[in-house]
Design a protein around this motif. Structure first.
Motif, short mmCIF file in Angstrom:
data_model
loop_
_atom_site.label_atom_id
_atom_site.label_comp_id
_atom_site.label_asym_id
_atom_site.label_seq_id
_atom_site.Cartn_x
_atom_site.Cartn_y
_atom_site.Cartn_z
N GLY A 165 51.07 6.35 74.14
CA GLY A 165 51.80 5.14 73.78
C GLY A 165 51.27 4.54 72.49
O GLY A 165 50.81 5.26 71.60
N ASN A 166 51.33 3.21 72.40
CA ASN A 166 50.91 2.49 71.19
C ASN A 166 49.70 1.62 71.46
O ASN A 166 49.66 0.92 72.48
CB ASN A 166 52.06 1.59 70.70
N VAL A 167 48.75 1.64 70.53
CA VAL A 167 47.57 0.78 70.60
C VAL A 167 47.45 0.06 69.27
O VAL A 167 47.40 0.69 68.22
CB VAL A 167 46.28 1.57 70.88
N ASN A 168 47.42 -1.27 69.33
CA ASN A 168 47.20 -2.09 68.14
C ASN A 168 45.88 -2.81 68.36
O ASN A 168 45.82 -3.87 68.96
CB ASN A 168 48.35 -3.09 67.95
N ILE B 214 48.27 4.66 66.85
CA ILE B 214 47.15 3.72 66.87
C ILE B 214 47.06 3.04 65.51
O ILE B 214 47.05 3.72 64.48
CB ILE B 214 45.82 4.41 67.20
N GLU B 215 46.99 1.70 65.54
CA GLU B 215 46.73 0.94 64.32
C GLU B 215 45.47 0.15 64.57
O GLU B 215 45.47 -0.81 65.34
CB GLU B 215 47.90 0.01 63.99
N GLY B 216 44.37 0.60 63.96
CA GLY B 216 43.07 -0.05 64.16
C GLY B 216 41.94 0.91 63.89
O GLY B 216 42.15 2.09 63.60
N GLU B 217 40.74 0.42 63.99
CA GLU B 217 39.53 1.21 63.76
C GLU B 217 39.23 2.04 65.00
O GLU B 217 39.38 1.57 66.12
CB GLU B 217 38.35 0.29 63.46
#
Length: 124
Positions: free
Chosen positions: A32-35, A52-55
């Motif tokens: 899925g999506n992880v922000n 994924i948007e993030g470190e």
């Protein structure tokens, strides 16, 4: 619950969106999506449908989906042919399959401190 000898795996399904940070000591599979940031002591697997948007910080990682952010993998990072990665990479070992998209900088090999030669002591 995982039994002795089995590695616990946390799965984020394709219909799930998480806004926030993830941390722990297990493998994580993202479809899925992880922000938010991901910081795990284990393997991170990003499926083709995963975003994924993030470190990211993990022991090992396999990316088949999309990532926007920096990644720090202490052992091995694999960018599969379907991956789209925008950000900087820091890893010991990197495998980029034909067709993978990578935009950013990469630092690999030994950590900077270990790679730097030791300074000689000066005598007074």
């Amino acid at each position: 619950m995982a039994t002795k000898g089995e590695q616990e795996i946390t799965q984020i399904g394709g219909s799930i969106t998480i806004k926030g940070d993830i941390s722990g000591k297990s493998d994580v599979r993202v479809a899925g999506n992880v922000n938010g940031s991901i910081n795990i002591e284990g393997e991170l697997i990003i499926e083709r449908s995963g975003y994924i948007e993030g470190e990211i910080k993990a022991t090992n990682a396999v990316v088949a989906g999309s990532v926007k952010g920096n990644i720090d993998v202490s052992e091995k990072l694999i960018l599969e042919s379907s991956s789209k990665f925008v950000g900087n990479i820091k890893t010991k070992q990197l495998i980029i399959q034909e067709g993978a998209m990578f935009q950013g900088n990469c630092q690999m090999g030994m950590p900077a401190q270990a790679a730097a030669p030791a300074k000689k002591e000066e005598k007074a």
